[in-house]
Design a protein around this motif. Sequence first.
Motif, short mmCIF file in Angstrom:
data_model
loop_
_atom_site.label_atom_id
_atom_site.label_comp_id
_atom_site.label_asym_id
_atom_site.label_seq_id
_atom_site.Cartn_x
_atom_site.Cartn_y
_atom_site.Cartn_z
N UNK A 147 0.77 -1.60 0.00
CA UNK A 147 0.25 -0.16 0.28
C UNK A 147 0.90 1.19 0.06
N UNK A 148 0.70 2.11 -0.47
CA UNK A 148 1.04 3.36 -0.41
C UNK A 148 1.52 3.95 0.86
N UNK A 149 2.11 4.74 1.39
CA UNK A 149 2.93 5.73 2.56
C UNK A 149 2.24 7.24 2.04
N UNK A 150 1.43 7.64 2.96
CA UNK A 150 1.38 9.14 2.74
C UNK A 150 0.55 10.01 3.47
N UNK A 151 1.57 11.56 3.26
CA UNK A 151 1.16 12.02 4.29
C UNK A 151 0.96 13.18 3.82
N UNK A 167 2.57 -3.98 4.45
CA UNK A 167 2.71 -5.10 3.25
C UNK A 167 1.92 -5.81 3.34
N UNK A 168 0.41 -5.97 3.78
CA UNK A 168 -1.15 -6.63 3.06
C UNK A 168 -1.24 -5.59 2.44
N UNK A 169 -0.99 -4.50 1.68
CA UNK A 169 -2.10 -3.69 0.49
C UNK A 169 -2.79 -2.37 1.22
N UNK A 170 -2.34 -2.18 2.33
CA UNK A 170 -3.40 -1.10 2.85
C UNK A 170 -2.40 0.08 3.03
N UNK A 171 -3.14 1.61 2.26
CA UNK A 171 -2.55 2.42 2.46
C UNK A 171 -2.86 3.18 3.76
N UNK A 172 -1.68 3.42 4.37
CA UNK A 172 -1.74 3.89 5.20
C UNK A 172 -1.09 5.82 5.52
N UNK A 173 -2.06 6.75 5.71
CA UNK A 173 -1.88 8.13 5.69
C UNK A 173 -1.82 8.16 6.88
#
Length: 266
Positions: free
Chosen positions: A13-17, A113-119
Amino acid sequence: MTITPVRHSCTRGPLIAVEGITGVGKTYLTHRALEALGDQAPDDTAPGANPLLLDGFSQRADGRPGLGDALLRALREASAGDPFLRGGTPLAETWLLLAIKRYDLDTVTAELSHGRAVVEGRSVDTTAVCQALLLHPDAPDAALETARALLDFASAYRPLPDLTILITDDARAAIARTQQRDQRVLTQEQATFMGEACALYERLAATDPARYRVVDRRTVDEHQAAELIRAWIHDARTGLDCVREPWQGPEARCMCCGRRADLAPA
């Protein structure tokens, strides 16, 4: 001859700030955007469903277990209640703040790693901007150079966000919202610091248009702002590269999918 890794699409998943000075509406607009994403993708298997929101410094409750929060409590105690965690030792505080952001990444790597986006509600950009201003309070150009250097330093110890959403506004409007929300009057020095941080965020974003997206509340209303944030978070899932521990070199395995890089001469 230089050896470079061959690019592969990663399943992470993407890491977004989400960045910006206090009072621009980061928390409110981010929650609206995430609610809209949840409405569009009601189950956990749908693309873009249920991103994980990692609270910014100001939303963390004292007493919660974890190294990151223990370090944050130490900074709060040293700053004696200063809203910007300024305790008078900006370089030492910089390393502690960057350590917190490395800890935060460690806590969400499994989700990525499981494909989840994190904000992330504030990331390394906040540390770079605020600490650069403390080191160069009356030199905007030197502060910009230092902010960029701090980001380069941070990237040697953790990957930078795939996407950084900067929410900006007229600093006076943000100050007014902050004072109304917190039921406190900022000192003139604190208000000046916020205004300088607002300007430096915008200048820093302009140096890296590939990573930053800017929501300017002077030109869009809150509905348009939330929709822009929603769309950017949704679209951030595509075309992601593998991420590796920076100090392990180009042959290291991806932190998320475990794939080792294929190397090719450049």
